[in-house]
Design an enzyme around this catalytic site. Structure first.
Site, PDB file in Angstrom:
ATOM      1  N   ASN A 153      73.778  99.561  31.578  1.00 67.76           N
ATOM      2  CA  ASN A 153      74.038  99.422  33.015  1.00 67.76           C
ATOM      3  C   ASN A 153      74.100  97.951  33.429  1.00 67.76           C
ATOM      4  OD1 ASN A 153      74.470 100.267  35.680  1.00 67.76           O
ATOM      5  ND2 ASN A 153      72.297 100.179  36.160  1.00 67.76           N
ATOM      6  N   TYR A 582      73.631  92.980  37.559  1.00 68.04           N
ATOM      7  CA  TYR A 582      74.655  91.934  37.503  1.00 68.04           C
ATOM      8  C   TYR A 582      74.215  90.802  38.418  1.00 68.04           C
ATOM      9  CZ  TYR A 582      76.203  93.670  42.066  1.00 68.04           C
ATOM     10  OH  TYR A 582      76.245  94.050  43.385  1.00 68.04           O
ATOM     11  N   TRP A 631      70.841 105.818  34.481  1.00 69.93           N
ATOM     12  CA  TRP A 631      70.200 104.692  35.154  1.00 69.93           C
ATOM     13  C   TRP A 631      68.708 104.898  35.335  1.00 69.93           C
ATOM     14  CZ3 TRP A 631      74.356 103.368  39.411  1.00 69.93           C
ATOM     15  CH2 TRP A 631      75.526 102.966  38.764  1.00 69.93           C
ATOM     16  N   ASP A 669      78.192 110.868  43.334  1.00 70.82           N
ATOM     17  CA  ASP A 669      78.647 109.685  42.603  1.00 70.82           C
ATOM     18  C   ASP A 669      78.341 109.789  41.117  1.00 70.82           C
ATOM     19  OD1 ASP A 669      79.576 108.472  44.886  1.00 70.82           O
ATOM     20  OD2 ASP A 669      77.751 107.335  45.252  1.00 70.82           O
ATOM     21  N   CYS A 713      83.155 103.649  38.742  1.00 75.90           N
ATOM     22  CA  CYS A 713      83.499 102.224  38.770  1.00 75.90           C
ATOM     23  C   CYS A 713      83.392 101.604  37.389  1.00 75.90           C
ATOM     24  CB  CYS A 713      82.623 101.466  39.756  1.00 75.90           C
ATOM     25  SG  CYS A 713      80.848 101.652  39.528  1.00 75.90           S
ATOM     26  N   GLU A 735      86.612 102.080  41.436  1.00 75.00           N
ATOM     27  CA  GLU A 735      86.692 100.620  41.470  1.00 75.00           C
ATOM     28  C   GLU A 735      88.065 100.224  40.962  1.00 75.00           C
ATOM     29  OE1 GLU A 735      87.248  96.915  39.863  1.00 75.00           O
ATOM     30  OE2 GLU A 735      86.848  98.546  38.486  1.00 75.00           O
ATOM     31  N   HIS A 764      81.460  93.082  45.796  1.00 73.73           N
ATOM     32  CA  HIS A 764      80.493  92.196  45.153  1.00 73.73           C
ATOM     33  C   HIS A 764      80.723  90.738  45.541  1.00 73.73           C
ATOM     34  CE1 HIS A 764      80.718  95.813  42.619  1.00 73.73           C
ATOM     35  NE2 HIS A 764      79.414  95.658  42.532  1.00 73.73           N
ATOM     36  N   CYS A 796      83.250  99.910  46.279  1.00 74.68           N
ATOM     37  CA  CYS A 796      81.891 100.339  45.972  1.00 74.68           C
ATOM     38  C   CYS A 796      81.079 100.321  47.265  1.00 74.68           C
ATOM     39  CB  CYS A 796      81.267  99.428  44.905  1.00 74.68           C
ATOM     40  SG  CYS A 796      79.978 100.234  43.925  1.00 74.68           S
TER      41      CYS A 796
END
Length: 826
Positions: A153, A582, A631, A669, A713, A735, A764, A796
């Protein structure tokens, strides 16, 4: 010589997310370049000393990153796309010792000066989004593409190469190249480190062509740049050797992919031979560890077994006993050492040290102790920092089963000392009292966990056994459902309906209220009142922006997975178990320790409240079972597919409750389905069967006129297109903004017939997209997709953005839809 305790990489954020706070303050203009530089030196020194104190001999450096390690290499090697040249030039005029950071962050986050922002929005722009810029300048550039780092992830920035690509060694905001800077920094602190470099083959093969005239037709096309890239590597490695590096770790995770199926193994073997022969010539006396991880090497071992290197690291957690034995046998005929990744770097359970010692014993018997290193399976980037803050949060019995990064290093240190003590025969005992106590406590923890009544729920097991085939499909096919849904959703426009992906800005005020509520400083009634006020404001803003399908904003949710875990049985939650996703974005994955079930509705109250505020459709927002599984930190004592179906049944119950309450649109999702794809193609079919079945189990318990949405995404959709079609969602949002529309080609090629919302702008990045930019993107979509199927939406959720930029971007997005409806209605 004895076995060496080794580590491949350590989490960057700090025990209390010090790096996140420091970098975000820098972006906000509250921290100077100098303060940032000094702050990260402290974090790095703390981490090196911590590893040294845990007994690690091979301590990594250059595993630290301000944003992403692949982006570090892009900037380090001068592979900066031409569109960032204006940012580069603006840095030249600035008198700073840290030139390079503005360009670096622009590639990761995008960059927009105040003047450009004010032209993109009718609102007043009062920020250059955290990076100093002259108001008289106009620079507006988006971020580079971001993809999942193999099957994790974590997200990495994708390198871009042109047909005439050149490379040059840069200092990346430092006085010398970053890996050299950090090696010398550690050395000045009295710590000898092993610099970590992303290998040249993986760096190239993880990239993409940025030249439309020369697109890559296969993964191996990027190797055309190897000749130009190698002088940069040799220059960097030579500087490291001159600085005193005794070992250098060169990561080549690409070796765990199906390279032998995607092209000729001879091609990849030749590339590795050329690269490492060149590298060895540059640093003849430095030891080289070639590191692989995340899966088995299999036949790719033939590409590296005879390279002029000193050691190979393998992921022994994800390697079968047979495969490990094959590798050891092949290495035994060489002079290579073997780094065995026996401690799971990606999950949080204590290792069964008895089993790990057996693995090490078998390897040592074949190679000898002087040729063995003990290590985690991969970088500990994917694990939380330590258990230090968890005593008051995690129930004691479960806490005793856990090991985060610091504790994993303790396991590495124990295994190394134990193996070096030559006592690996049954019954295992140690003359060293500390070793004996540590081992006994570990074995007691393993035994207690195996029989704990906390783990097993007979009712959940019975329900799984009662699942029937008709629970995996909708009542009617999509065309019939579409008619029923359009009849029910009377406010929905015929063309280009607009929506968002779900979340809205999680402001400091929202985070503070949640923190105060969790700390007992805010009553449940006051917190509920606060959340409802946020929902009222969010609905009002969406209506003012002109959106067609609304969301409640998710202000009560800390994270799209953690929130659901907190409302499910079989989960436990940490106080400080953060991992990097990220950039500065961190998530705190919940831990699945037992059978999963839903004791009560999880989203019904706030979703129905939001629907009561508007006549427009309100989407129920749920996270799908595969993403919740991927996740979370998942139990390792039963198949992942079984746990996923347990979660699916819980989500199915929630979907049915939302429908009964009058919610006409429900989004489930699943951004992690592609992420969970096994590294080897031969393992894909089995995974895609159970993962899509789990999604269907969660989504198919509704009538035809209930519209099921999903979101995905950062996926290579060509790999899983058949699976996407089998998910049979009514509306799929994807995405798309960071990938230059290339993902749409899969949908056009395979003939996707359900409704789809390719993201129009990158959430982002703090930049505000222009109407012209987004309209152009839709016009390009219309070449591949029917206009009747296209939805207009961001790529997103909006939780990481600020309100002013969110409102400006959504107003522009809605105007795109309005203009297109006008065009196509004439």
């Amino acid at each position: 010589m004895t076995i060496i305790a080794s580590n491949l990489g350590f989490p960057r954020m700090g025990e209390n997310r010090e790096l996140k706070k420091l970098v975000e303050a820098y972006w906000a203009g509250k921290v100077t370049d100098t303060e940032l530089a000094e702050g990260i030196k402290v974090i790095r020194a703390d981490h090196w000393n911590l590893q040294k104190n845990q007994g690690i001999s091979h301590i990594p450096s250059n595993d630290f990153s301000l944003y992403d390690h692949v982006l570090d290499h892009i900037h380090l090697f001068g592979a900066i796309p031409a569109r960032y040249q204006a940012v580069v030039e603006s840095e030249v005029t600035e008198n700073t010792a840290f030139r390079g950071w503005k360009t670096y962050f622009a590639m990761g986050r995008g960059y927009q000066t105040s003047k450009a922002a004010s032209e993109a929005s009718s609102a007043t722009a009062d920020t250059a989004f955290g990076l100093a810029a002259s108001v008289s300048q106009k620079i507006d550039v988006g971020s580079m593409e971001m993809k999942k780092w193999f099957d994790t992830n974590y997200h990495y920035i994708v390198p871009e190469f042109t047909a005439t690509q050149t490379f040059s060694l840069t200092n990346s905001g430092y006085s010398q190249p970053k890996p050299v800077q950090e090696f010398l920094e550690a050395k000045a602190n009295g710590i000898e480190t092993r610099p970590v470099i992303l290998g040249p083959i993986s760096f190239l093969l993880l990239g993409k062509s940025a030249d439309s005239a020369h697109p890559y037709t296969s993964r191996f096309d990027a190797l055309v740049h190897l000749e130009a890239l190698l002088p940069v590597y040799t220059s960097l490695l030579t500087q490291l050797a001159q600085a005193g590096a005794q070992w250098i770790q060169i990561d080549e995770p690409i070796l765990c992919l199906d390279l032998e199926y995607q092209g000729s193994l001879d091609t990849i073997k030749a590339a590795y031979t050329k690269a490492f022969t060149t590298i060895r010539a540059a640093i003849p006396s430095v030891n080289i560890l070639l590191a692989t991880y995340f899966g088995e090497i299999r036949s790719n071992i033939q590409a590296i077994i005879n390279l002029p290197i000193n050691a190979i690291h393998i992921d022994a957690v994800r390697t079968s006993e047979t495969e490990l034995s094959n590798i050891v046998n092949q290495i035994s005929t060489t002079t290579l050492s073997l780094s065995i990744g026996v401690i799971d770097g990606r999950n949080i359970w204590k290792s069964n040290l008895k089993n790990k010692l057996a693995i090490i014993k078998n390897v040592v018997e074949k190679l000898g102790s002087s040729r063995v290193l003990v290590a985690p399976s991969c970088s500990l980037l994917h694990s939380p920092h330590s258990l230090n803050k968890e005593v008051a949060k995690v129930r004691p019995e479960v806490l005793d089963w856990l090991a985060f990064s610091v504790e994993k290093l303790q396991e590495v240190s124990f295994l190394t000392k134990a193996a070096n003590s030559n006592t690996l025969v049954e019954p295992i005992t140690f003359a060293d009292a500390e070793l004996q106590v540590y081992y006994a406590q570990n074995q007691e923890s393993q035994a207690k966990r195996a029989v704990s009544p906390l783990i097993h729920n007979p009712a959940v097991k019975s329900r799984i056994e009662s699942v029937t085939p008709d629970m995996f499909k909708r009542i009617n096919p999509f065309p019939a459902r579409r008619v029923a849904q359009r009849t029910r959703l009377t406010t929905l426009p015929a063309l280009f309906p607009t929506t968002t992906i779900g979340s809205f800005p999680q402001t400091r005020e929202v985070r503070l209220a949640r923190s105060n509520f969790n700390a007992g400083k805010l009553s449940a009634a006051d917190y509920d009142k606060f959340i409802r006020e946020q929902i009222v404001n969010c609905v009002k803003i969406q209506e003012e922006c002109g959106l067609d399908v609304l969301v409640h904003g998710e202000f009560e949710r800390n994270d799209m997975v953690e929130y659901f875990g907190e409302n499910l049985e079989g989960y436990v939650f940490t106080a400080n178990g953060w991992v990097q996703s990220y950039g500065s974005r961190c998530v705190k994955p919940p831990i699945i320790f037992g059978d999963v079930s839903r004791p009560k509705p999880m989203t019904l109250e706030y979703t129905t409240y939001a629907q009561s505020l508007t006549t427009k459709p309100m989407k129920g927002m749920l996270t799908g079972p595969v993403t919740i599984l991927q996740w979370s930190f998942v139990r390792d004592d039963i198949p992942r597919s079984t746990t996923c179906n347990q979660i699916a049944l819980a989500i199915r119950d929630e979907v049915v409750d939302l429908e009964k309450a009058g919610i006409a649109c429900i989004q489930i999702d699943e951004p992690a389905i592609r992420e969970g794809l096994p590294m080897r193609a031969s393992d894909w079919d089995a995974y895609l069967k159970w993962s899509v079945d789990s999604f269907l189990l969660s989504s198919t318990g509704v009538r035809d006129d209930t519209q099921i949405h999903s979101h995905m995404c950062y996926s290579d959709f060509n790999d899983i297109f058949t699976a996407i079609q089998r998910m049979d969602t009514d509306v799929l949002t994807i995405e798309n903004s960071k990938s230059d529309l290339k993902l749409l080609k899969a949908f056009e090629k395979y003939g996707y017939t359900n409704e789809i919302g390719p993201g129009l702008y990158d959430i982002h990045s703090p930049r505000i997209p222009t109407i012209e930019d987004m309209k152009y993107r839709v016009e390009q979509m219309l070449k591949d997709l029917a206009k009747e199927l296209i939805w207009v939406n961001p790529d997103c959720g909006l939780k990481t953005r600020g309100w002013s930029e969110t409102i400006a971007a959504l107003k522009n997005m809605v105007q795109v839809s309005v203009q297109l409806r006008s065009t196509f209605s004439n």
